[in-house]
Design an enzyme around this catalytic site. Structure first.
Site, PDB file in Angstrom:
ATOM      1  N   GLY A   1       0.866  -1.167   0.000  1.00 12.15           N
ATOM      2  CA  GLY A   1       0.000   0.000   0.000  1.00 12.15           C
ATOM      3  C   GLY A   1       0.903   1.216   0.000  1.00 12.15           C
ATOM      4  O   GLY A   1       1.807   1.320   0.835  1.00 12.15           O
TER       5      GLY A   1
ATOM      6  N   ASP B   1      -1.107   4.481  -6.531  1.00 12.45           N
ATOM      7  CA  ASP B   1       0.308   4.467  -6.178  1.00 12.45           C
ATOM      8  C   ASP B   1       1.062   5.663  -6.734  1.00 12.45           C
ATOM      9  O   ASP B   1       2.091   6.053  -6.204  1.00 12.45           O
ATOM     10  CB  ASP B   1       0.955   3.160  -6.648  1.00 12.45           C
ATOM     11  CG  ASP B   1       0.399   1.981  -5.871  1.00 12.45           C
ATOM     12  OD1 ASP B   1      -0.734   1.560  -6.157  1.00 12.45           O
ATOM     13  OD2 ASP B   1       1.079   1.517  -4.936  1.00 12.45           O
TER      14      ASP B   1
END
Lengths: 360, 360
Positions: free
Chosen positions: A56, A251
């Site tokens: 993450g 991201d």
């Protein structure tokens, strides 16, 4: 079984200030095991990021920040307390480059390392011990700020949703991926507290099953109505009329709004467009990379094909020696994105004009 | 390692005429094991279809035809040779209904059973032993015709393709799913014989991995350049410019051209439309169901959620007790289909006008 409070109390990555160690939840073992690792070297942190024990974008940034602090502490410990900054800084830069090599796509990794770098340079005039102290505070700030960022993402996100909605998410942009609340899951947690009764569909997200293992684990623990689906079922779930909004993390967001996120996200966005469902990207400003003009410039990490053919399985599930392609991310075209939610507000197209305002 | 000839020589389902048994390749064990089962009762055939030991619409039809023949033989064996047709036929109808209950979506199952039913009625005036013989020949015809059908599908399909093309397929519409050549794979096998050098991308096709286990096994054995991808990678592979045509099989085509096929097919079709890639459905006329006006009338089989959360894995890959949705098929809207390839020619939109001509 955990409840909402206890799942949000889980810290996927934190610094043990007494023992100078990173305490990291090994996410590769969830949902079968809840095991915390104790990391004290940059090599251990690199391995944890590379192997997705921590994953993450925000959590990777936090882990890298703590990792570079630990590296700096170890470097300083081998120098005289009054050692020259230049000597320290050369090794510090090597450690930074090493940690940056763990994964190429999420920009938070580089953003967090750059913050510590700037902190080191700003304190170059101080004794090494004080520089190291400053780095510890800076790394801790990255973590603490992330919690506020996620809460803010949740409030802005919730303003786009209505009670009873069906939501679909891909991969895990949850509390495990951040300091707390998650990014795309933040409105789900806030909505749960406020009686919104969302029904969430979680793509399992092959090959690493972050949706099947992590998102369902989080949301089920919080008492949120969650249904697991295979990635290829998103189309029928949308066609059934069960999804009113898609919420995903990211991201890296390019200046034009193109957004890199877990492999498969672009496909979900195309389906959402086809079925007329809004597609929202949750992007802490730390993931917005204005130096990157479009998604074409974002390096896509290619991972081991064994993750597709063998990992998790009791036996190999493809013929020996077969070719497999295993990109970890894809880029969702800006035209497919209804809005980009940041901690500073909601950006709408044209993103090339609206994203810079979010960074101010 | 098998070669092209030997993979095509594999018979996924055939009748052992000497021992009156169905010899069936257990496709659930591929690619790890090549094991043939010997089935002699309708219960065994039902189980083999339900558990996907035999799968693929044409192969299911073939297996059901052989199964109903075996049932008829067993029924007749318990009656006097000169027994009344009515007594035989009542039990025959029960066996037919039982076999029809194994899977609801693929129409070939019902089509094959109806062919044997019509054959029984047409021979009602004959002694039971001769009726049973006629049923054996009819069941064998279904199998033998399928081979010709697939070859014809291959020729028509190949006429739409050019050498060096990149092709993407979903699930397994291969030689294992038919008597020989497959449906969507037939042009790949013919192209391989003629030096077309296709590059094929095979969606792994969760949850049962027919693409990862079966399509790669077939195509790799035949020496065809095949690359395995997770279902959620189809978008990036198309965006990369690697796919010039999508080829899929189908389980039932409605009169308007809506086509039911393995779960995820509709999503691939939406992606193909978005990226401007032709999307071809390979449909033996036995899968075309003009009694079904649109895809909305096709019953979608829902299967055990454990297939999503546990099957194949060394450990469960989702939290205990999590909800999962597991539809085995979805319906691709006719507007997303560039052409429907049958053994009698290629149908283009509007399908409601062109499909009936294919059945004549």
């Amino acid at each position: 079984m955990l409840n909402s409070e206890s799942i949000l109390a889980i810290q996927s990555v934190r610094l043990d200030h007494v023992n100078n160690a990173i305490i990291l939840l090994d996410q590769t073992l969830i949902p079968n095991e809840t095991k915390y690792l104790t990391l004290t070297t940059q090599e251990e942190v690199w391995e944890a990021i590379y192997e997705l024990r921590v994953r993450g974008a925000p959590a990777i940034g936090i882990a890298a920040g703590f990792g570079l602090y630990l590296a700096a502490k170890n470097i300083a410990a081998n120098l005289e307390p009054t050692g020259a900054f230049d000597v320290f800084y050369t090794s510090f830069q090597q450690a930074k480059a090493y940690l940056a090599s763990s994964r190429p796509t999420a920009v938070n990794l580089f953003w967090a390392l750059d913050r510590l770098d700037a902190c080191a340079k700003a304190n170059a005039h101080l004794p090494l011990a004080e520089i190291v102290s400053a780095l510890r505070l800076e790394a801790q700030s990255i973590r603490d700020e992330d919690e506020q960022v996620c809460k803010s993402l949740g409030e802005y996100g919730l303003s786009l949703l209505k009670p009873q909605m069906g939501l679909l998410t891909h991969c895990n942009a949850g509390t495990l991926a951040t300091a707390r609340y998650g990014t795309a899951t933040a409105p789900m947690y806030l909505g749960q507290e406020r009686g919104y009764h969302f029904r969430v569909f979680a793509d399992e997200t092959r090959p690493l099953l972050q949706g099947g293992r992590l998102t369902t684990f989080e949301l089920q623990s919080a008492g949120i109505d969650v249904t697991l689906i295979c990635d290829n079922m998103a189309s029928i779930v949308m066609k059934n009329g069960w999804v009113q909004a898609v919420l995903v993390g990211c991201d890296r967001v390019a200046a034009n709004g193109d957004a890199a996120n877990k492999i498969g996200t672009s496909g979900v966005a195309i389906l959402a467009k086809y079925y007329g469902i809004p597609f929202y990207v949750f992007a802490p400003t730390s993931t917005i990379d204005l130096k990157c003009a479009t998604g074409a410039e974002i390096e896509i990490e290619l991972r081991n094909p064994d993750e597709v053919t063998k990992k998790w399985y009791a036996r190999p599930m493809a013929p020996e020696g077969v070719n497999a392609y295993n990109p970890a991310f894809d880029v969702t075209d800006q035209h497919l994105i209804t809005a980009i939610i940041t901690e500073n507000g909601i950006a709408y197209p044209p993103y090339v004009e609206t994203l810079p305002a979010m960074l101010r």
